[in-house]
Structure formats: C-alpha cells, structure tokens
Scaffold this motif. Structure first.
Motif, PDB file in Angstrom:
ATOM      1  N   GLU A   6       0.833  -1.192   0.000  1.00 18.23           N
ATOM      2  CA  GLU A   6       0.000   0.000   0.000  1.00 18.23           C
ATOM      3  C   GLU A   6       0.875   1.252   0.000  1.00 18.23           C
ATOM      4  O   GLU A   6       1.995   1.242   0.516  1.00 18.23           O
ATOM      5  N   CYS A  22      -2.712   0.082  -3.975  1.00 16.92           N
ATOM      6  CA  CYS A  22      -2.335  -1.257  -3.527  1.00 16.92           C
ATOM      7  C   CYS A  22      -1.762  -1.971  -4.743  1.00 16.92           C
ATOM      8  O   CYS A  22      -2.508  -2.355  -5.649  1.00 16.92           O
ATOM      9  N   TRP A  36     -10.235  -3.316   0.867  1.00 17.83           N
ATOM     10  CA  TRP A  36      -9.560  -2.360   1.738  1.00 17.83           C
ATOM     11  C   TRP A  36     -10.202  -2.460   3.121  1.00 17.83           C
ATOM     12  O   TRP A  36     -11.433  -2.470   3.245  1.00 17.83           O
ATOM     13  N   CYS A  96      -4.749  -3.229   2.368  1.00 19.72           N
ATOM     14  CA  CYS A  96      -5.406  -3.931   1.280  1.00 19.72           C
ATOM     15  C   CYS A  96      -5.168  -5.426   1.460  1.00 19.72           C
ATOM     16  O   CYS A  96      -4.192  -5.839   2.090  1.00 19.72           O
ATOM     17  N   GLY A 116      -1.427  -6.537   2.854  1.00 18.09           N
ATOM     18  CA  GLY A 116      -0.308  -5.611   2.800  1.00 18.09           C
ATOM     19  C   GLY A 116       0.104  -5.203   4.197  1.00 18.09           C
ATOM     20  O   GLY A 116      -0.497  -5.615   5.193  1.00 18.09           O
TER      21      GLY A 116
END
Length: 125
Positions: A6, A22, A36, A96, A116
């Motif tokens: 991200e 992302c 998200w 994400c 992430g």
C-alpha cells in the motif's frame, strides 16, 4: 506468493482527499477480490471497500459510501481507493487484502489470504 504494497497515506485536514494504492507483485494471480480494511487504535479491523476482478462489482461500508471509490488498473495490477471528504473518524491504518478463491462475501477479514503492511491515514479536525 503474492505481495501487496500500500501507499498514499498521510496527514490531511478534514474535508481533504487522499488516494491510496495497492500494488500486487510476485506470484501474481487474478485474485477473486481485493478489499480495503482499516484499523484504528484500540479497535477491530473493519471492512471499508472491495472490488471483484471479474465483473468489477464494488462494495462499500455504509459510512464511506458516496465519499470513497475503489477502482482497479489491471495493466498495473493495482487497486486504488480514492477517499474524498475525509473525516477525523476515518483516521486509521489502511490495509489492502486479496482473496485467493471465490467467497460469497467480501466483507469478512478471514476470507482474505494476503495482506499488505498497511498505510497510515490521519485526518485532523
């Protein structure tokens, strides 16, 4: 293995906009959905928005509808979250995540296999 990174977080005043990205890399496969999520200090991680690669269906948490927009750039393997009219209550770490199989729901964190590292969004009043 799929990596998600991200970017785009920051500190803004209420009413401002931010765009989060992302980027997917590594052993990339067209995951079924990208979501998200956000997590504020002392709170559970919560769903914000999601998009299905096939068909492009989008989903939003009620408090962000009309303010946030999720979109994809397939050529760049990137998913974006455009956030407008930001409020102090939007302050959180934004993550994400990718689903690697089909799930009827895109809202549940436990249906996402890859995450992430997160990016901080801070909205001052």
């Amino acid at each position: 293995q799929l990596q998600l990174v991200e970017s785009g977080g920051g500190l803004v005043q209420a009413g401002a906009s931010l765009s989060l990205s992302c980027a997917a890399s590594g052993r990339f496969f067209r995951s079924y959905a990208i979501g998200w999520f956000r997590q504020a200090p002392g709170k559970e991680r919560e769903f914000v928005a999601a998009i299905r690669w096939s068909g492009g269906s989008t989903y939003y948490e009620d408090s962000v509808k009309g303010r946030f927009t999720i979109s994809t750039d397939s050529a760049k393997n990137t998913v974006y979250l455009q956030m407008n009219s930001l409020k102090p209550e939007d302050t959180a770490v934004y993550f994400c995540a990718a689903q690697s199989g089909y799930f009827a729901t895109v809202f549940a964190t436990n249906t996402y296999d890859y995450w992430g590292q997160g990016t901080q969004v801070t909205v001052s009043s």
